[in-house]
Design a protein around this motif. Sequence first.
Motif, mmCIF file in Angstrom:
data_model
loop_
_atom_site.group_PDB
_atom_site.id
_atom_site.type_symbol
_atom_site.label_atom_id
_atom_site.label_comp_id
_atom_site.label_asym_id
_atom_site.label_seq_id
_atom_site.Cartn_x
_atom_site.Cartn_y
_atom_site.Cartn_z
ATOM 1 N N ALA A 1 0.808 -1.269 -0.055
ATOM 2 C CA ALA A 1 0.010 -0.166 0.080
ATOM 3 C C ALA A 1 0.885 1.244 0.087
ATOM 4 O O ALA A 1 0.523 2.193 -0.659
ATOM 5 C CB ALA A 1 -0.988 0.040 1.217
ATOM 6 N N ALA A 2 1.999 1.441 0.720
ATOM 7 C CA ALA A 2 2.864 2.530 0.729
ATOM 8 C C ALA A 2 3.423 2.595 -0.612
ATOM 9 O O ALA A 2 3.525 3.824 -0.889
ATOM 10 C CB ALA A 2 3.906 2.248 1.985
ATOM 11 N N VAL B 1 0.753 4.102 -3.046
ATOM 12 C CA VAL B 1 0.622 5.697 -2.664
ATOM 13 C C VAL B 1 1.804 6.444 -3.252
ATOM 14 O O VAL B 1 1.510 7.543 -3.960
ATOM 15 C CB VAL B 1 0.337 5.819 -1.198
ATOM 16 C CG1 VAL B 1 0.240 7.375 -1.101
ATOM 17 C CG2 VAL B 1 -0.994 5.276 -0.712
ATOM 18 N N ALA B 2 2.747 6.155 -3.032
ATOM 19 C CA ALA B 2 3.899 7.026 -3.589
ATOM 20 C C ALA B 2 4.272 6.621 -4.895
ATOM 21 O O ALA B 2 4.668 7.782 -5.732
ATOM 22 C CB ALA B 2 5.283 6.441 -2.830
ATOM 23 N N PHE B 3 3.962 5.389 -5.523
ATOM 24 C CA PHE B 3 4.073 5.541 -7.034
ATOM 25 C C PHE B 3 2.945 6.389 -7.938
ATOM 26 O O PHE B 3 3.281 6.872 -8.775
ATOM 27 C CB PHE B 3 3.944 3.783 -7.569
ATOM 28 C CG PHE B 3 4.032 3.731 -8.997
ATOM 29 C CD1 PHE B 3 5.057 3.959 -9.785
ATOM 30 C CD2 PHE B 3 2.689 3.435 -9.614
ATOM 31 C CE1 PHE B 3 5.379 3.445 -10.908
ATOM 32 C CE2 PHE B 3 2.827 3.120 -10.980
ATOM 33 C CZ PHE B 3 4.147 3.220 -11.663
ATOM 34 N N LEU C 1 -1.199 -1.543 -7.065
ATOM 35 C CA LEU C 1 -1.434 -2.411 -5.923
ATOM 36 C C LEU C 1 -1.361 -3.742 -6.167
ATOM 37 O O LEU C 1 -0.821 -4.570 -5.402
ATOM 38 C CB LEU C 1 -2.747 -2.078 -5.238
ATOM 39 C CG LEU C 1 -3.045 -2.767 -3.975
ATOM 40 C CD1 LEU C 1 -1.865 -2.444 -2.952
ATOM 41 C CD2 LEU C 1 -4.171 -2.639 -3.463
ATOM 42 N N ALA C 2 -1.769 -4.163 -7.331
ATOM 43 C CA ALA C 2 -1.713 -5.487 -7.811
ATOM 44 C C ALA C 2 -0.401 -5.942 -7.939
ATOM 45 O O ALA C 2 0.057 -7.124 -7.588
ATOM 46 C CB ALA C 2 -2.787 -5.910 -8.927
ATOM 47 N N ILE D 1 2.156 -8.478 -5.815
ATOM 48 C CA ILE D 1 2.647 -9.913 -6.355
ATOM 49 C C ILE D 1 4.228 -9.816 -6.299
ATOM 50 O O ILE D 1 5.002 -10.874 -5.888
ATOM 51 C CB ILE D 1 2.405 -9.921 -7.837
ATOM 52 C CG1 ILE D 1 0.982 -10.319 -7.944
ATOM 53 C CG2 ILE D 1 3.245 -10.731 -8.557
ATOM 54 C CD1 ILE D 1 0.453 -9.919 -9.605
ATOM 55 N N VAL D 2 4.722 -8.568 -6.593
ATOM 56 C CA VAL D 2 6.217 -8.437 -6.146
ATOM 57 C C VAL D 2 6.577 -8.668 -4.749
ATOM 58 O O VAL D 2 7.377 -9.321 -4.602
ATOM 59 C CB VAL D 2 6.873 -7.065 -6.787
ATOM 60 C CG1 VAL D 2 8.250 -6.862 -6.533
ATOM 61 C CG2 VAL D 2 6.682 -6.977 -8.256
ATOM 62 N N GLN D 3 5.822 -8.162 -3.931
ATOM 63 C CA GLN D 3 6.028 -8.245 -2.387
ATOM 64 C C GLN D 3 5.920 -9.704 -2.202
ATOM 65 O O GLN D 3 6.751 -10.256 -1.104
ATOM 66 C CB GLN D 3 5.499 -7.431 -1.701
ATOM 67 C CG GLN D 3 5.830 -5.871 -1.381
ATOM 68 C CD GLN D 3 7.171 -5.954 -0.738
ATOM 69 O OE1 GLN D 3 8.291 -6.173 -1.181
ATOM 70 N NE2 GLN D 3 7.368 -5.841 0.492
#
Length: 130
Positions: free
Chosen positions: A13-14, A17-19, A48-49, A53-55
């Motif tokens: 989520a962070a 928002v930043a992106f 967000l999706a 996935i990356v995280q």
Amino acid sequence: MKNLILAWLVSSAAFTVAFVGWMIYWAMSDGAPVPSGGAILRLSLIALAAALIVQLVYGGLVYLILTRSGLWSIWTIAFAYLLPVFFIDYGIDTQREARGMIAWMVFACLVAGVSWFFARAEVRTETDLL
């Protein structure tokens, strides 16, 4: 496990928002009009999706490797998240791309810091390497 899932969700989520904030600024600095609410929502959902996935994949590997080796610290996590940015950074040839890469470095540090903050309680116990 609860802290790890919370770290996964909050860091994603962070990043989102930043992106999204950076992309709106980036587009408007080129003279694009202010995006509509629907466009911002679509971009946010896509970001967000992708972040989730990356995280899940990369963040999970970072967590597994660093906790098993006993190297879980803010510095090693930041290095692990900045490493892919440095590989991509090799092809920069314009000042505008360099500013974009600075943003990606900030994003990587943001995700690393949030991940470390929320997942750090999980690794306070001793881990057995065998």
